[in-house]
Design a protein around this motif. Structure first.
Motif, short mmCIF file in Angstrom:
data_model
loop_
_atom_site.label_atom_id
_atom_site.label_comp_id
_atom_site.label_asym_id
_atom_site.label_seq_id
_atom_site.Cartn_x
_atom_site.Cartn_y
_atom_site.Cartn_z
N ALA A 43 0.84 -1.21 0.00
CA ALA A 43 0.00 0.00 0.00
C ALA A 43 0.87 1.25 0.00
O ALA A 43 0.57 2.22 -0.71
CB ALA A 43 -0.92 0.00 1.21
N ALA A 44 1.94 1.23 0.79
CA ALA A 44 2.85 2.38 0.82
C ALA A 44 3.51 2.59 -0.54
O ALA A 44 3.62 3.72 -1.02
CB ALA A 44 3.91 2.20 1.90
N LEU A 45 3.93 1.50 -1.17
CA LEU A 45 4.54 1.62 -2.50
C LEU A 45 3.53 2.13 -3.53
O LEU A 45 3.88 2.97 -4.38
CB LEU A 45 5.08 0.27 -2.95
CG LEU A 45 6.38 -0.17 -2.31
CD1 LEU A 45 6.75 -1.58 -2.77
CD2 LEU A 45 7.50 0.79 -2.62
N ALA A 46 2.30 1.63 -3.46
CA ALA A 46 1.27 2.10 -4.39
C ALA A 46 1.02 3.59 -4.19
O ALA A 46 0.89 4.34 -5.17
CB ALA A 46 -0.02 1.31 -4.20
N VAL A 67 2.83 7.64 2.98
CA VAL A 67 3.91 6.67 2.76
C VAL A 67 4.68 6.43 4.05
O VAL A 67 4.98 5.28 4.41
CB VAL A 67 4.84 7.14 1.62
CG1 VAL A 67 6.08 6.26 1.54
CG2 VAL A 67 4.10 7.14 0.30
N PHE A 68 4.98 7.49 4.78
CA PHE A 68 5.71 7.35 6.03
C PHE A 68 4.92 6.51 7.05
O PHE A 68 5.46 5.59 7.65
CB PHE A 68 6.02 8.73 6.63
CG PHE A 68 6.61 8.67 8.00
CD1 PHE A 68 7.93 8.29 8.18
CD2 PHE A 68 5.85 8.96 9.12
CE1 PHE A 68 8.47 8.20 9.45
CE2 PHE A 68 6.38 8.89 10.39
CZ PHE A 68 7.70 8.51 10.55
N LEU A 69 3.64 6.82 7.22
CA LEU A 69 2.84 6.08 8.20
C LEU A 69 2.65 4.62 7.82
O LEU A 69 2.73 3.73 8.68
CB LEU A 69 1.47 6.75 8.38
CG LEU A 69 1.46 8.01 9.23
CD1 LEU A 69 0.04 8.55 9.35
CD2 LEU A 69 2.03 7.75 10.61
N MET A 70 2.40 4.35 6.55
CA MET A 70 2.20 2.95 6.15
C MET A 70 3.50 2.16 6.24
O MET A 70 3.49 0.98 6.63
CB MET A 70 1.61 2.89 4.74
CG MET A 70 0.14 3.26 4.70
SD MET A 70 -0.63 2.97 3.11
CE MET A 70 -0.36 4.54 2.32
N ALA A 74 4.11 -1.07 8.63
CA ALA A 74 4.62 -2.35 8.12
C ALA A 74 5.84 -2.80 8.91
O ALA A 74 5.96 -3.98 9.27
CB ALA A 74 4.95 -2.22 6.63
N VAL A 75 6.75 -1.87 9.21
CA VAL A 75 7.93 -2.21 10.01
C VAL A 75 7.52 -2.61 11.42
O VAL A 75 8.03 -3.60 11.98
CB VAL A 75 8.93 -1.03 10.02
CG1 VAL A 75 10.02 -1.25 11.05
CG2 VAL A 75 9.52 -0.82 8.64
N GLY A 76 6.58 -1.89 12.01
CA GLY A 76 6.10 -2.22 13.35
C GLY A 76 5.46 -3.59 13.41
O GLY A 76 5.71 -4.36 14.34
N ILE A 77 4.63 -3.91 12.44
CA ILE A 77 3.98 -5.23 12.41
C ILE A 77 5.03 -6.32 12.24
O ILE A 77 4.96 -7.38 12.89
CB ILE A 77 2.93 -5.29 11.29
CG1 ILE A 77 1.78 -4.33 11.59
CG2 ILE A 77 2.40 -6.71 11.09
CD1 ILE A 77 0.84 -4.10 10.41
N THR A 78 6.03 -6.08 11.41
CA THR A 78 7.11 -7.05 11.22
C THR A 78 7.88 -7.27 12.52
O THR A 78 8.17 -8.42 12.89
CB THR A 78 8.07 -6.57 10.12
OG1 THR A 78 7.33 -6.40 8.91
CG2 THR A 78 9.19 -7.58 9.89
#
Length: 89
Positions: A43-46, A67-70, A74-78
């Motif tokens: 989603a961030a890339l899109a 982009v920053f928040l998504m 993603a990093v947080g979930i990882t």
């Protein structure tokens, strides 16, 4: 451009998150979490590469902020997926 084409990135990400939740529900926490994180990163890339008219509901605020928040999500979930104890699955 057809109106439905602008909804495709959002639908793709939504399906990825739903699939990740199904995997988590089958007791595969890490795999499901990684699938959710990958969907959020897509989603961030899109949001980063597609024009405003084609991102649909992925556009909430300014492009850089979305982009920053998504990416942070993603990093947080990882990180949570790798740090959490339980099934390695």
């Amino acid at each position: 451009m057809p109106r439905w084409l602008g909804r495709l990135p959002y639908a793709f990400v939504l399906c990825g998150v739903a699939a990740g939740l199904v995997v988590v529900a089958t007791n595969h926490f890490r795999r499901g979490s990684m699938l959710i994180a990958a969907s959020v990163f897509i989603a961030a890339l899109a949001r980063l590469v597609l024009p405003e008219s084609q991102v649909g509901m992925l556009a909430v605020r300014r492009r850089w902020f979305d982009v920053f928040l998504m990416t942070a999500a993603a990093v947080g979930i990882t990180l949570v997926a790798f740090v959490a104890k339980g099934s390695s699955g």
